[in-house]
Design an enzyme around this catalytic site. Structure first.
Site, PDB file in Angstrom:
ATOM      1  N   LYS B 228       0.849  -0.986  -0.051  1.00 26.41           N
ATOM      2  CA  LYS B 228       0.142  -0.261   0.405  1.00 26.41           C
ATOM      3  C   LYS B 228       1.623   1.093  -0.080  1.00 26.41           C
ATOM      4  CE  LYS B 228      -3.541   2.028   2.818  1.00 26.41           C
ATOM      5  NZ  LYS B 228      -3.434   3.417   1.338  1.00 26.41           N
ATOM      6  N   ARG B 253      -9.957  10.105  -6.557  1.00 25.42           N
ATOM      7  CA  ARG B 253     -10.540   8.087  -6.195  1.00 25.42           C
ATOM      8  C   ARG B 253     -12.538   9.096  -6.344  1.00 25.42           C
ATOM      9  NH1 ARG B 253      -9.360   6.575  -0.061  1.00 25.42           N
ATOM     10  NH2 ARG B 253     -11.424   7.483   0.378  1.00 25.42           N
ATOM     11  N   LYS B 407      -7.394  -3.602   3.354  1.00 23.76           N
ATOM     12  CA  LYS B 407      -6.148  -2.879   3.813  1.00 23.76           C
ATOM     13  C   LYS B 407      -5.770  -3.300   4.992  1.00 23.76           C
ATOM     14  CE  LYS B 407      -8.492   1.188   4.106  1.00 23.76           C
ATOM     15  NZ  LYS B 407      -9.259   2.714   3.707  1.00 23.76           N
TER      16      LYS B 407
END
Lengths: 354, 561
Positions: B228, B253, B407
């Protein structure tokens, strides 16, 4: 204290951190600590505390203190009517309506040719649930400043209640919870809703019951006020319920179908306050004078000396000075203490209403 | 304008997505053209006129009110536009007899010269009420901030006739306010507007944060992992339009176009397709920390110097479209293969692929996450902020679907620091002391003293905010405007456990270091201030971070608390 020229005023009433004190009359006004003899302007908990030796107040204020604190809230009590004068030492004390909540009073303290009016909390707006504010000319005016900033103009409470009723129509499958202080604000909001023609039952949180019933016993018509207790969720669809502001976020509110959180308070004028309390429908309805009201009344009393007890004292003091009036903050500890937290924490039961 | 103001007012307070949609859809259904079109433009950030600068508004109010009263009010309200809206004098006698329409405001604003703006604004402010003035000022200052994304507003418009918002997204770049053709199509009165943008935004797929307990339910062999990266998630789309010219765009995003900020990278988008990736700054092939990337953000002009000092780079995660082929329904593994070929074919040094992290078991992955440098991230380890897990078979689904992508962020560092100063917040916290400066102990001229190491304004709960606010008010030792100094001696004070993502050297701070992304993780009422951490401890952490060896220190800190 040398800048306070009229020493005579201070001889009559001395501001102390625990409230204003009249040594010659042997009493305090709205003391925040237990004292031998207290004069109480109104029954909100930051002004009316339990444990004084003797209390002088209106019948309504005494009754409400008894409801809240129990029968032994003071050693002795004496009721006084609006317009009535009592002599305490060589000082005369007269009560006048303050228009804040039921039984609220301004206290005029006189000796020789000097008159000081301690107004407690007050408003000059119409309120069907209490006697209207009376202007008392005086030399020194002791005023609150809860909404003492130019951003506070309360507007029309009927229009705010109109917003509430419109939302009840629009979201008819949800329940509307209106957070309001249990003494004064709740009853005024109910009266305004009735005035707008809404005649269905208005539900009450248990904490609102005592005071509402007391208002009704004093001849104030509030209509049908059932308790919300034991009602099923489905029965509460499309209804209005009055509750203390703290209950809006309490697990208590889960009994309602997708509740719309409403909050009736002068603080709702400021978005930050409304958002902090996670309100969906803020209603600007206040039992305090707004900026225009404070200024109009301060001027109309004719007082040359203005003492500001609590709230946004800096702004009001500044304005008085631009008008050529002498003004100063009193720094009394404890009035309006609940205000700082009323957005998020419990101030509902007995806090200073806004 | 009044109806639009009412809508904004209700939207700011409405937390629920569905209720927001309902309020907006109701508004679109009950408001005529072109008013509703301009409202949609305002809600989607699609209006273009010269915004009024805050100082224009300030001088307007300064002419009409006492400056002390304005300052006190601004301080209380926490927002200049709102303060002006609330205290604007608007004398009844001078009130214009008509309330302006939103469409009047928007069209006039786009033609008005700078010099005429103040007079016109004042006229509008006189005509409106508190809510109307608030909405007008938000609009002319170009910052609505009402918790409605452009996509949500489009979704509300689509809901007028049960249309798909994806269609609106695709045709959006070729539409202009007040969107008469769009509303005509939505209401079945007109043709579907043509979709001709060759480089549209496609809603991004996001990951859920993973909890320790989630691993029990997940099989490691179903997942791939990659680093990440600590940059900005972007979508890079390019294609050929009907005139035969190449169109390339970069989006955040959330679908906001950010092409203008990155002309250097835009030149490299010489492909037909759409890449999902991370925007990074690379120097000599090495990924720079986030604070370096920050230097390139929110710039009005992008200079050649800026671009050469901070060269932008795209690290590709996923391929959404390849040529004319939409890949989003393919499994991740298949898309990844296509991405590898796609990126290799580009042969562009500004675009590379984010490597996979090999692992067979969750504990192997945990080790990689703790020591990125040891598993192939090499010199870039300090720009890794955790790992991403992607289910091998996952299609590319807009939003944050459950169970497909996870994540797993690096554990934060923590330190116990002492509260030194508190400042009133702004916005919804304007009446609370909510910004905290805290320090750790170091040897001074007169024994131990606290030196500030950071500032934090979130991480605590509403209840904790009240507790700290009360503490601040009761333990104030000095006041400087909105800032209060609070008691901070070894015996008296409040210890805050501060969590942070990293440390950097800093010449701007007396302590010589700065925390990255600090937040309050716990209130240590139990701990005497004298026992809070020392600067030497933080310096040791910093040295560790610079060596890329983060885990031993974390382990050490964890075992202590």
């Amino acid at each position: 204290m040398t800048y306070l020229k009229p020493m005579r005023a201070e001889d009559l009433l001395l501001p102390t951190p625990a409230g204003v004190c009249c040594e010659r009359g042997g009493f305090h006004i709205d003391p925040t600590r237990p004292t031998d003899k207290a004069i109480i302007t109104h029954a909100h908990s930051d002004h009316a505390r339990a444990g004084h030796g003797a209390v002088l107040a209106t019948q309504e204020t005494l009754d409400i203190m008894r409801l809240r604190y129990g029968p032994d809230f003071a050693g002795a009590t004496q009721a006084i009517r609006y317009g009535e004068t009592v002599k305490l030492g060589d000082v005369s004390v007269t009560f006048h309506p303050a228009g804040h909540v039921l039984g609220s009073a301004q206290v005029a303290v006189e000796s020789g040719n000097l008159r000081i009016v301690a107004s407690g909390d007050y408003k000059d707006a119409a309120d069907p649930t209490c006697t209207s504010f009376e202007l008392v000319p005086c030399d020194v005016f002791i005023t609150e400043a809860t909404f003492g900033l130019p951003v506070f103009r309360h507007g029309d409470p009927d229009a705010e209640v109109g917003k509430l009723l419109h939302s009840v129509q629009l979201f008819s499958e949800r329940a509307h919870l209106v957070g309001a202080y249990s003494l004064g604000k709740a009853q005024r909001v109910i009266a305004l809703i009735r005035k707008a023609g809404y005649d269905k039952p208005i539900y009450l949180h248990g904490a609102m019951e005592n005071i509402c019933r007391y208002y009704q016993s004093r001849g104030i018509d509030l209509g049908d006020l059932p308790l919300v207790r034991d009602r099923k969720k489905v029965e509460l669809v499309g209804t209005i319920t009055l509750c203390p502001p703290s209950a809006l976020k309490d697990v208590w509110s889960r009994r309602f179908p997708d509740p719309v959180a409403c909050y009736a308070s002068g603080w709702m004028r400021v978005r930050a306050r409304a958002r902090q309390s996670q309100v969906e429908l803020p209603l600007v309805i206040s039992d305090h004078a707004d900026w225009n009201g404070l200024r109009a009344i301060v001027k109309a009393t004719g007082a040359r000396d203005i003492w500001v007890t609590h709230g946004q004292e800096d702004a009001l003091v500044h304005w008085c000075q631009t008008q050529g009036l002498k003004a100063r903050p009193l720094d009394i500890v404890g009035y309006g203490d609940e205000d700082e937290t009323d957005g998020t924490a419990d101030a509902g039961q007995a806090g200073n209403p806004a | 304008m009044n109806r639009f103001a009412e809508l904004l007012d209700r939207l700011t307070y409405e937390p629920g997505r569905n209720n927001k949609l309902r309020l907006m859809t109701n508004y679109f259904a009950s408001t005529p053209d072109p008013e509703r079109g301009y409202a949609l433009a305002a809600l989607t950030g699609g209006l273009s006129f010269r915004y009024a600068k805050p100082n224009v508004i300030r001088s307007l109010i300064a002419e009409r009110t006492d400056s002390v009263l304005f300052a006190l009010s601004r301080d209380f309200v926490g927002d200049t536009a709102e303060t002006v809206a609330l205290m604007w004098p608007a004398p009844e006698a001078e009130k214009p007899n008509a309330v302006p329409h939103l469409s009047d405001v928007v069209t006039l604003l786009s033609t008005l010269g700078k010099a005429q703006l103040p007079v016109q604004l004042a006229r509008w402010l006189d005509a409106l009420d508190e809510t109307g003035r608030w909405a007008l000022l938000k609009l002319v200052m170009g910052a609505l901030r009402i918790g409605v994304s452009a996509r949500l507003a489009k979704t509300a418009a689509a809901a007028l006739e049960d249309k798909d918002v994806t269609d609106i997204e695709l045709m959006w770049p070729s539409l202009t306010p007040p969107y008469l053709d769009l509303f005509a199509w939505l209401e079945g009165r007109g043709e579907k507007p043509a979709t001709q943008d060759p480089a549209p935004f496609r809603p991004a797929m996001l990951a859920q944060a993973i909890d320790d307990s989630d691993f029990e339910k997940l099989d490691a062999t179903d997942f791939t992992a990659e680093w990440k990266w600590d940059g900005i998630r972007v979508q890079a789309s390019a294609g050929i339009n009907d005139k035969g010219t190449r169109v390339a765009r970069m989006y955040s995003r959330t679908g906001e176009e950010i092409s203008k900020s990155f002309p250097d990278l835009l030149e490299s988008l010489r492909f037909n397709g759409s890449i999902d990736g991370e925007l990074l700054i690379l120097r000599d092939g090495r990924v720079q920390p986030f604070n370096v990337l920050q230097q390139r953000l929110n710039r009005k002009t992008v200079t050649t110097k800026l671009m050469s000092e901070f060269p932008a780079h795209l690290r590709a995660y996923d391929l959404l479209v390849d040529g004319d082929e939409d890949l989003r329904d393919l499994p991740f593994e298949a898309r990844r293969k296509r991405l590898e070929t796609f990126v290799a074919r580009l042969k562009d040094s500004r675009i590379d692929i984010s490597p996979l992290v090999p692992f067979d078991t969750w504990s192997e992955l945990a080790a990689a996450r703790a020591e990125p440098a040891s598993v192939g991230s090499a010199e870039d380890a300090s720009a890794v902020e955790g790992v991403m897990l992607k289910r091998r078979e996952s299609p590319y689904v807009p939003g944050r679907p459950k169970g497909l992508w996870w994540k797993w962020k690096r554990d934060p560092f923590t330190a116990d620091a002492v509260l030194m100063y508190a400042q009133r917040g702004s916005g919804k916290r304007s009446s609370y002391y909510s910004d905290y400066t805290f320090g750790v102990w170091t040897a001074g001229d007169e024994g131990n003293e606290l030196v500030p190491v950071g500032k934090a304004y979130f991480g605590f709960t509403d209840e904790e905010l009240l507790q700290i606010d009360r503490f601040v008010r009761r333990h104030t030792t000095k006041r400087f405007g909105p800032v209060r100094e609070v008691a901070h001696t070894p015996e008296q004070g409040l210890v805050l456990e501060v969590a942070f993502e990293g440390l950097q050297r800093s010449t701007r701070h007396k302590s010589g270091l700065a925390m990255r992304f600090p937040r309050i993780s716990r209130l240590r009422w139990d701990k005497p201030p004298g026992e809070a951490d020392r600067l030497e401890t933080l310096e040791k952490m910093l040295e560790g971070i610079e060596r890329g060896q983060t885990s031993p220190l974390i382990a050490e800190r964890k075992s202590r608390t």
